[in-house]
Design a protein around this motif. Structure first.
Motif, PDB file in Angstrom:
ATOM      1  N   SER A 477      30.534  21.219 -37.522  1.00 54.84           N
ATOM      2  CA  SER A 477      30.889  21.919 -36.288  1.00 54.84           C
ATOM      3  C   SER A 477      32.091  22.825 -36.516  1.00 54.84           C
ATOM      4  CB  SER A 477      31.218  20.906 -35.183  1.00 54.84           C
ATOM      5  OG  SER A 477      32.174  19.990 -35.664  1.00 54.84           O
ATOM      6  N   ARG A 479      35.355  24.883 -34.401  1.00 52.48           N
ATOM      7  CA  ARG A 479      36.136  24.809 -33.163  1.00 52.48           C
ATOM      8  C   ARG A 479      37.361  25.709 -33.313  1.00 52.48           C
ATOM      9  NH1 ARG A 479      40.706  21.442 -31.812  1.00 52.48           N
ATOM     10  NH2 ARG A 479      40.678  20.536 -29.720  1.00 52.48           N
ATOM     11  N   ARG A 481      40.915  26.641 -31.075  1.00 50.12           N
ATOM     12  CA  ARG A 481      41.687  26.395 -29.853  1.00 50.12           C
ATOM     13  C   ARG A 481      42.951  27.234 -29.885  1.00 50.12           C
ATOM     14  NH1 ARG A 481      46.919  24.781 -31.704  1.00 50.12           N
ATOM     15  NH2 ARG A 481      46.817  22.803 -32.826  1.00 50.12           N
ATOM     16  N   HIS A 540      34.404  14.178 -29.806  1.00 52.96           N
ATOM     17  CA  HIS A 540      35.399  15.207 -30.146  1.00 52.96           C
ATOM     18  C   HIS A 540      35.681  16.199 -29.030  1.00 52.96           C
ATOM     19  CE1 HIS A 540      35.132  13.726 -34.224  1.00 52.96           C
ATOM     20  NE2 HIS A 540      33.827  13.877 -34.186  1.00 52.96           N
ATOM     21  N   TRP A 576      41.814  21.555 -22.092  1.00 49.41           N
ATOM     22  CA  TRP A 576      42.569  20.315 -21.910  1.00 49.41           C
ATOM     23  C   TRP A 576      43.769  20.635 -21.029  1.00 49.41           C
ATOM     24  CZ3 TRP A 576      43.216  18.196 -27.596  1.00 49.41           C
ATOM     25  CH2 TRP A 576      41.963  17.804 -28.080  1.00 49.41           C
ATOM     26  N   ARG A 584      45.163  23.715 -23.396  1.00 49.55           N
ATOM     27  CA  ARG A 584      44.535  23.976 -24.685  1.00 49.55           C
ATOM     28  C   ARG A 584      43.165  24.552 -24.366  1.00 49.55           C
ATOM     29  NH1 ARG A 584      46.416  21.098 -29.422  1.00 49.55           N
ATOM     30  NH2 ARG A 584      48.663  21.366 -29.308  1.00 49.55           N
ATOM     31  N   ARG A 635      44.346  27.367 -33.729  1.00 42.64           N
ATOM     32  CA  ARG A 635      43.876  26.530 -34.825  1.00 42.64           C
ATOM     33  C   ARG A 635      42.359  26.640 -34.872  1.00 42.64           C
ATOM     34  NH1 ARG A 635      42.739  21.321 -37.090  1.00 42.64           N
ATOM     35  NH2 ARG A 635      42.143  20.398 -35.096  1.00 42.64           N
ATOM     36  N   SER A 637      39.063  25.502 -36.840  1.00 43.35           N
ATOM     37  CA  SER A 637      38.741  24.404 -37.757  1.00 43.35           C
ATOM     38  C   SER A 637      37.246  24.222 -37.918  1.00 43.35           C
ATOM     39  CB  SER A 637      39.344  23.098 -37.243  1.00 43.35           C
ATOM     40  OG  SER A 637      38.709  22.733 -36.039  1.00 43.35           O
ATOM     41  N   VAL A 638      36.892  23.672 -39.060  1.00 37.40           N
ATOM     42  CA  VAL A 638      35.518  23.179 -39.242  1.00 37.40           C
ATOM     43  C   VAL A 638      35.594  21.697 -39.565  1.00 37.40           C
ATOM     44  CG1 VAL A 638      34.320  25.267 -39.990  1.00 37.40           C
ATOM     45  CG2 VAL A 638      35.629  23.923 -41.658  1.00 37.40           C
ATOM     46  N   HIS A 639      34.596  20.976 -39.166  1.00 36.80           N
ATOM     47  CA  HIS A 639      34.374  19.645 -39.711  1.00 36.80           C
ATOM     48  C   HIS A 639      33.402  19.846 -40.856  1.00 36.80           C
ATOM     49  CE1 HIS A 639      35.658  16.845 -36.175  1.00 36.80           C
ATOM     50  NE2 HIS A 639      36.661  17.468 -36.751  1.00 36.80           N
ATOM     51  N   ARG A 663      42.788  17.636 -42.077  1.00 30.89           N
ATOM     52  CA  ARG A 663      43.085  16.543 -41.148  1.00 30.89           C
ATOM     53  C   ARG A 663      41.928  15.543 -41.191  1.00 30.89           C
ATOM     54  NH1 ARG A 663      45.408  19.091 -35.418  1.00 30.89           N
ATOM     55  NH2 ARG A 663      47.158  20.205 -36.367  1.00 30.89           N
ATOM     56  N   ILE A 665      39.051  13.085 -39.285  1.00 33.97           N
ATOM     57  CA  ILE A 665      37.925  13.518 -38.468  1.00 33.97           C
ATOM     58  C   ILE A 665      38.165  13.296 -36.976  1.00 33.97           C
ATOM     59  CG2 ILE A 665      36.756  11.295 -38.749  1.00 33.97           C
ATOM     60  CD1 ILE A 665      34.998  14.612 -38.972  1.00 33.97           C
ATOM     61  N   GLY A 667      41.030  14.037 -35.471  1.00 38.58           N
ATOM     62  CA  GLY A 667      42.202  14.798 -35.068  1.00 38.58           C
ATOM     63  C   GLY A 667      43.430  14.457 -35.880  1.00 38.58           C
ATOM     64  N   GLU A 668      44.485  15.146 -35.544  1.00 37.31           N
ATOM     65  CA  GLU A 668      45.744  14.974 -36.242  1.00 37.31           C
ATOM     66  C   GLU A 668      46.130  13.499 -36.260  1.00 37.31           C
ATOM     67  OE1 GLU A 668      48.665  17.455 -34.422  1.00 37.31           O
ATOM     68  OE2 GLU A 668      49.881  17.584 -36.250  1.00 37.31           O
ATOM     69  N   ASP A 678      38.535  17.742 -41.401  1.00 32.97           N
ATOM     70  CA  ASP A 678      38.830  18.819 -40.460  1.00 32.97           C
ATOM     71  C   ASP A 678      39.709  19.802 -41.235  1.00 32.97           C
ATOM     72  OD1 ASP A 678      40.510  20.342 -38.719  1.00 32.97           O
ATOM     73  OD2 ASP A 678      40.310  18.872 -37.110  1.00 32.97           O
TER      74      ASP A 678
HETATM   75  P1  ADP Z   1      44.290  20.119 -31.965  1.00 30.25           P
HETATM   76  O1  ADP Z   1      45.401  20.460 -32.881  1.00 30.25           O
HETATM   77  O2  ADP Z   1      43.411  21.264 -31.712  1.00 30.25           O
HETATM   78  O3  ADP Z   1      44.718  19.413 -30.760  1.00 30.25           O
HETATM   79  P2  ADP Z   1      43.454  17.571 -33.070  1.00 30.25           P
HETATM   80  O4  ADP Z   1      43.575  17.447 -34.535  1.00 30.25           O
HETATM   81  O5  ADP Z   1      44.411  16.874 -32.220  1.00 30.25           O
HETATM   82  O6  ADP Z   1      43.368  19.119 -32.736  1.00 30.25           O
HETATM   83  O7  ADP Z   1      41.986  17.170 -32.677  1.00 30.25           O
HETATM   84  C1  ADP Z   1      41.530  17.236 -31.362  1.00 30.25           C
HETATM   85  C2  ADP Z   1      40.066  16.854 -31.236  1.00 30.25           C
HETATM   86  O8  ADP Z   1      39.295  17.949 -31.647  1.00 30.25           O
HETATM   87  C3  ADP Z   1      39.650  15.694 -32.088  1.00 30.25           C
HETATM   88  O9  ADP Z   1      38.724  14.919 -31.367  1.00 30.25           O
HETATM   89  C4  ADP Z   1      38.971  16.351 -33.246  1.00 30.25           C
HETATM   90  O10 ADP Z   1      38.019  15.520 -33.845  1.00 30.25           O
HETATM   91  C5  ADP Z   1      38.307  17.520 -32.564  1.00 30.25           C
HETATM   92  N1  ADP Z   1      38.012  18.606 -33.485  1.00 30.25           N
HETATM   93  C6  ADP Z   1      38.884  19.354 -34.176  1.00 30.25           C
HETATM   94  N2  ADP Z   1      38.227  20.262 -34.930  1.00 30.25           N
HETATM   95  C7  ADP Z   1      36.912  20.062 -34.701  1.00 30.25           C
HETATM   96  C8  ADP Z   1      35.717  20.674 -35.170  1.00 30.25           C
HETATM   97  N3  ADP Z   1      35.747  21.689 -36.020  1.00 30.25           N
HETATM   98  N4  ADP Z   1      34.552  20.190 -34.718  1.00 30.25           N
HETATM   99  C9  ADP Z   1      34.493  19.166 -33.855  1.00 30.25           C
HETATM  100  N5  ADP Z   1      35.575  18.566 -33.367  1.00 30.25           N
HETATM  101  C10 ADP Z   1      36.771  18.997 -33.788  1.00 30.25           C
END
Ligand code: ADP
Ligand code: ADP
Ligand code: MG
Length: 710
Positions: A477, A479, A481, A540, A576, A584, A635, A637-639, A663, A665, A667-668, A678
């Motif tokens: 996936s 994402r 943000r 997620h 969020w 967010r 940010r 990101s890909v999973h 990161r 899976i 999140g941080e 991630d």
């Molecule tokens: P952020 O810095 O955007 O707040 P976090 O690392 O805290 O990100 O993760 C927030 C949520 O987003 C977690 O549930 C994480 O698994 C999900 N997430 C982050 N990147 C992806 C992605 N590429 N695909 C699916 N879910 C993601």
């Protein structure tokens, strides 16, 4: 002219409902029969006294004095005595006599002080007393001429006030609705819409003789013929009870020399409602207790123990908002004015103490600094918070009261933190810049803090954002943000519970205007059941509230007040609300189509920028709670499944070379699962939004290539 319903009808009404009022308890059938056809020596009757209590089954007291005679006339006074003793002493058969007025010595009054020097808990303080003109009826039994006469007498008396207390009288008649409403919302003026009071005849001949007198600053006010002939009020913002009380006492002492007020032996000053007899004093604070009031029983129990009465924010018979309550002394009779104000003081201090225990605050700064100095922290905060910088900053404060301890609490408790510092409010970036600036430069790898204007790329550039994984083999996936902060609210550690609720309202109102693919619904966290929350977190979509690093930064203060998630039908666009940042904005979908995800996000940002004003600062870009998010706040990101690459000893270095941050899976601060990571751009400041996404794309493609080679 107001008229009560026939007494027989009211009696029937009272028997019908399951009222728990003192009226129902003490007006037995025998007593009813004795009084139903009698008149008081001033001409009042039983229907006038019981009208409101009979019509409002929820009333706690339910009986009003139609005129002062009910408190002293032989046939009437027994019924009232039972109610009075029950309310003020807790036992109807008591015979507690009210003492002579006693406001405390000047030295005592000067020692009363401020209930909340922190300013976090008490919004405002108010003390009022009621007075009645000697020999005049209460509202249900008064005539138009009576109200006019009382107004004239009152104005003559009030006009003799001088100094801070001098003011102007504004009759209600002729005051426009807008002015009235503003004064009501600001808590200065009485409402005329309390049906409990209305059905007691309190609004008889409205608005004849009604009005408000106040000084320039509205710190001393007098209500004329609202519920009582007079309500003398002293009030101001903050918790300085000493100042408020002293002002009121000064005013009363002067006014007593100008007018004659109704008093009775053992009952003190006489008032329309028997709950106000005696001192007639209600000393109140508007206090923020969002944590204590989560369970109304907890707050009510403390109030009962300390003889306090909780009310809503717009006065008696109103609701609380944002966890703010009106807390005042309940007892007014059988104790002196000085005792009543102290009863309120002691109870409120206890409430603040209990609320403070439940409210996030940082540990003492010297302890924090000691921990991080001795510990093994590798954080940027530790690196740049040298002894010199520490000494320079340790006593500084932002205008909202934010300190260095607020900013470094988490970093000192979590020695594994990489950054280790948060901005407690936007001003912290300036007040504590000696530590923030080097951290920001090091994190984002820039020589100077000189962030460009937002730039999302031309259509051609955006079209060039390729699909990272067209074969759909490695990328689960994608994402992107961005974070945004409302310009007019602080970050979570400095937020009040009202800030969080108001922010939520503002954010949701803007989100509701989105249309097409972006249109969606808002789901507040405090109305979402556990199972739904858990599922959304696992998928997620939703944030967690179990990140200790964020918790210790104050990110979960007043959780879950004002928190929630907005999303469209497909959960490809989400927002969020008040997780780490105020907003967010998130665009996400399965697979690796980065361009589609980016276009959707850019569109949403553009729409919301039209509705809301976000915090920005020249050179720093958009302001965020964590300095690692400043600038673009973006940010991407890909999973991605990289089971082989992630085992290589130089994986971290490789990522660092391409400014990619790996990161776990979830999140941080979470772990990877099954070799899925991630992967996102690390830098957010000093480059444009488009460049940040490109940086992520280029880096991730390198990692992908490496994985394919292994
Ligand atoms: P952020 O810095 O955007 O707040 P976090 O690392 O805290 O990100 O993760 C927030 C949520 O987003 C977690 O549930 C994480 O698994 C999900 N997430 C982050 N990147 C992806 C992605 N590429 N695909 C699916 N879910 C993601
Ligand atoms: P009272 O018993 O003094 O008439 P009410 O409960 O009827 O009090 O409230 C009257 C008005 O005074 C309301 O607008 C209420 O919000 C306001 N008020 C009461 N206490 C405070 C306070 N501590 N700070 C600010 N406003 C207050
Ligand atoms: Mg009132």
């Amino acid at each position: 002219q107001w008229n009560a319903k026939p007494v027989e009808d009211l009696w029937k009404e009272l028997q019908k409902g399951n009222s728990k009022s003192l009226l129902k308890k003490h007006l037995t059938e025998d007593r009813y029969k004795v009084l139903k056809d009698k008149k008081t020596s001033l001409g009042g009757n039983l229907a006038q006294c019981i009208s409101s209590g009979a019509l409002h089954a929820g009333s706690k007291v339910g009986i009003y004095a139609c005129d002062p005679a009910v408190y002293t006339d032989p046939e009437w006074k027994d019924l009232f005595s039972l109610v009075i003793q029950d309310y003020h002493t807790g036992n109807p058969n008591n015979n507690v006599k009210h003492p002579e007025p006693s406001f405390g010595t000047p030295e005592q009054i000067d020692g009363l002080g401020d209930l909340d020097p922190t300013g976090y808990f008490v919004k405002s303080t108010r003390v009022r007393v009621a007075r009645s003109h000697q020999g005049m009826p209460f509202p249900p039994a008064a005539k138009k001429e009576d109200f006019e006469k009382m107004e004239k007498l009152a104005c003559e008396g009030l006009s003799t006030l001088t100094g801070e207390l001098a003011g102007t009288y504004y009759p209600l008649r002729g005051m426009d609705k807008a002015t009235q409403n503003k004064m009501i919302n600001d808590h200065f003026l009485f409402r005329a819409d309390d049906s409990v009071l209305g059905d007691a005849g309190g609004y008889n001949c409205w608005d004849t003789g009604r009005g408000i007198f106040h000084n320039k600053d509205k710190t001393f006010l007098t209500w004329l013929n609202e519920e009582d002939h007079f309500r003398f009020i002293s009030m101001q913002m903050g918790g300085n009870l000493g100042q408020v009380y002293k002002r009121l006492v000064t005013a009363i002492n002067h006014i007593e020399t100008k007018m004659k007020f109704a008093k009775a032996d053992g009952l003190g000053y006489l008032t329309f409602c028997p709950t106000n007899l005696g001192t007639t004093m209600r000393a109140s604070v508007h206090v923020r207790v969002p944590m204590l009031s989560k369970d109304p029983k907890v707050l009510n129990d403390i109030c009962a123990k300390y003889n306090l009465q909780p009310r809503g924010i717009h006065g008696e018979h109103s609701e609380s908002k944002g966890g703010v309550y009106d807390i005042s002394n309940k007892r007014r009779l059988g104790l002196t004015e000085w005792d009543a104000v102290n009863e309120m003081k002691n109870g409120v201090l206890e409430i603040i103490k209990e609320e403070a225990k439940l409210t996030w605050t940082p540990e003492p700064l010297d302890q924090l600094y000691n921990k991080v100095s001795k510990g093994e922290s590798q954080s940027l905060m530790k690196k740049f918070l040298t002894a010199d910088v520490y000494n320079k900053l340790k006593d500084k404060k932002t205008s909202l009261g934010g300190t260095l301890a607020h900013c470094i609490n988490s970093g000192c408790l979590h020695l594994g933190s990489k950054v280790g510092i948060y901005a407690c409010d936007p001003e912290a970036y300036t007040v504590f810049e000696d530590v923030f600036n080097p951290v920001i430069k090091a994190y984002h790898k820039v020589d100077s803090i000189n962030h460009p204007e937002p730039t999302f790329g031309t259509d051609a550039e955006v079209a060039a954002l390729e699909n990272i994984d067209p074969e759909n083999k490695m990328v689960l996936s994608t994402r992107i943000r961005v974070a945004r902060s409302h310009a007019k609210y602080p970050f979570p550690p400095a937020c009040t519970s009202e800030d969080l609720e108001n922010m939520q309202d503002d954010t949701v109102a803007a989100l509701k205007t989105l249309t097409g693919e972006l249109a969606g619904n808002y789901y507040p966290l405090n109305k979402m059941d556990e199972a739904t929350q858990k599922q959304m977190v696992e998928d997620h979509f939703l944030f967690r509230d179990d990140d200790d690093v964020l918790r210790d930064a104050g990110g979960y203060k007043y959780w879950d007040t004002g928190r929630g998630i907005f999303h469209n039908k497909d959960k490809t666009f989400l927002t969020w609300v008040n997780e780490e940042d105020h907003l967010r904005l998130i665009s996400m979908q399965k697979g690796g189509d980065l361009g589609a995800v980016y276009r959707r996000l850019v569109k949403a940002i553009g729409e919301l920028e039209k509705k809301l004003t976000f915090a920005k600062r020249k050179g720093y870009g958009y302001l965020t709670f964590c300095p690692s998010n400043l600038g673009t706040t973006l940010r991407a990101s890909v999973h991605m499944a990289i089971p082989n690459v992630s085992k290589q000893p130089n994986f971290k270095e490789f990522c660092e070379k391409y400014s990619i941050q790996p990161r776990g899976i979830h999140g941080e601060h979470s772990e990877s699962e099954g070799g899925v990571y991630d992967l996102s751009n690390k830098r957010r400041l000093g480059l444009t939004e488009y460049q940040a996404v490109r940086e992520m794309l280029d880096g991730v493609l390198q990692i992908k290539k490496w994985e394919e080679e292994l």
